[in-house]
Design an enzyme around this catalytic site. Structure first.
Site, PDB file in Angstrom:
ATOM      1  CB  CYS A 173       1.299   1.940  -4.297  1.00  0.00           C
ATOM      2  SG  CYS A 173       1.885   1.028  -5.077  1.00  0.00           S
TER       3      CYS A 173
ATOM      4  CB  CYS B 239      -7.926   1.692  -1.430  1.00  0.00           C
ATOM      5  SG  CYS B 239      -8.826   0.858  -3.434  1.00  0.00           S
TER       6      CYS B 239
ATOM      7  CB  CYS C 130      -4.884   6.355  -7.358  1.00  0.00           C
ATOM      8  SG  CYS C 130      -5.716   5.237  -7.597  1.00  0.00           S
TER       9      CYS C 130
ATOM     10  CB  CYS D 261      -3.881   2.544  -1.238  1.00  0.00           C
ATOM     11  SG  CYS D 261      -2.770   3.148  -2.843  1.00  0.00           S
TER      12      CYS D 261
ATOM     13  CD  GLU E   3       5.336   6.403  -4.509  1.00  0.00           C
ATOM     14  OE1 GLU E   3       5.238   7.147  -3.899  1.00  0.00           O
ATOM     15  OE2 GLU E   3       5.754   5.169  -4.566  1.00  0.00           O
TER      16      GLU E   3
ATOM     17  CB  CYS F 284       6.825  -1.238  -9.208  1.00  0.00           C
ATOM     18  SG  CYS F 284       4.319  -1.149  -8.559  1.00  0.00           S
TER      19      CYS F 284
END
Length: 350
Positions: free
Chosen positions: A340, A120, A116, A123, A96, A109
């Site tokens: 995100c 977390c 990832c 997220c 993205e 961004c």
């Protein structure tokens, strides 16, 4: 007959490009000409490089490739200020990239990894785990993709936040390549001070970044005022607890002279109470630091909620009463998949 594997040019510096051209007999100055075509003019075909001879262009096409992106999905906010793109690379891996039209200019961004590994709890980027790192060229290509769109409006990219999917400092060398490359005059010539890098708090890499003497803005994801809560929200805290993260932030501020931003995502009933605000104020008081409060963009799979507006305002005012520099992130793109990784996850799920 042996066929030589082609080399990707996108992401090389001018000097590296010149070196790569040597076996073809091209003069060293051609390196700068070629990267200007790639980065400044958005050219993706050797035939369009008109200051090279036809023979030179044929030789280049036989030995090198130029990365081409494809758009898999796009979303645009009703107010026209925020656009999110799901951009795919030649191997069909997608990330993205978000364009935010701000009063002070156009901000992009960008992502640094496909997925990832940080885990977390709030997220969407971590839902599918980490697929791979992006190369410096792939990181750069996101910015230039948006810049080409803005050119059609007689605008350009003014600032960059390295805050999309992935942990930038877990892909350190490629991210540094991107930062140095986009600063080059034959690329966008972007000021280092127009770049913000956000990290979940990889302490050795923060210290290493401080030594680079590149005056970018460092933003550290804190999201909790104590180790117990931060470990619940961010597993990386088991490896680098708050005390180590803050010490690294202090060191970065001392070496670079740049104020460090600490990001704090407000989550209803988790970290948004007055006791948390007072703990946070005690942690950060006296440091060269800002606090950026971010009301959570809820991710359905996570089950976490945005605090009531009264709780957000109360938290902000408590920090300000302790004389901290506090900003409340302006919400943009709330009518699209703003968090995100949400758009990528939605497309992959389909």
């Amino acid at each position: 007959m042996v066929t030589l594997a082609k080399t990707e040019l996108f992401g090389l510096f001018a000097a590296e490009t010149a070196e790569a051209m040597k076996p073809l007999g091209l003069e060293p100055y051609r390196g700068k000409q070629i990267v200007e075509w790639l980065y400044k003019h958005g050219v993706r075909e050797f035939d369009a490089m008109t200051n090279l001879s036809k023979d030179q262009r044929v030789k280049l096409a036989l030995r090198f490739t130029i990365m081409k992106l494809s758009q898999k999905a796009a979303q645009h906010s009703v107010d026209g200020r925020t656009s999110k793109f799901l951009i795919a690379f030649p191997d069909d891996m997608a990330v993205e990239t978000v364009l935010m039209r701000q009063p002070y200019g156009n901000s992009v961004c960008i992502s640094t990894q496909v997925g990832c590994a940080m885990g977390c709890s709030f997220c969407a980027s971590t839902l599918g785990g980490l697929a791979r790192n992006l190369t410096g060229g792939e990181i750069l290509s996101q910015v230039l993709y948006i810049n080409e769109l803005l050119k059609q409006e007689d605008h350009k990219v003014d600032s960059i936040v390295i805050m999309g999917s992935g942990e930038p400092l877990a892909n350190y060398d490629n991210v540094l390549r991107f930062i140095r490359l986009i600063h080059e005059p034959y690329c966008l010539g972007l000021s280092y001070r127009s770049i913000t890098l956000s990290t979940s708090g990889l302490v050795p890499e923060i210290n290493k970044l401080a030594e680079e003497a590149i005056p970018i803005t460092l933003s550290i994801s804190l999201h909790a005022p104590n180790n117990e809560l931060r470990t619940r929200l961010m597993p990386i805290n088991k490896r680098y607890p708050i005390e180590q993260v803050l010490a690294a932030g202090n060191r970065y501020a001392e070496i670079t002279g740049r104020r460090v931003t600490y990001e704090y995502t407000l989550i209803a009933g988790i970290n948004d109470q007055p006791v948390h605000a007072r703990e946070l104020a005690a942690l950060l008081k006296g440091r060269l630091a800002n606090v950026n409060l971010i009301p959570i963009n809820p991710v359905p799979e996570r089950g976490l909620l945005r605090p009531a507006q009264t709780d957000i305002v109360r938290f902000e005012q408590l920090l300000k009463s302790e004389h901290l520099n506090v900003t409340l992130r302006r919400e943009m793109g709330t009518d699209i998949d703003a968090a995100c990784g949400q758009l990528r996850h939605k497309v992959l799920s389909k």
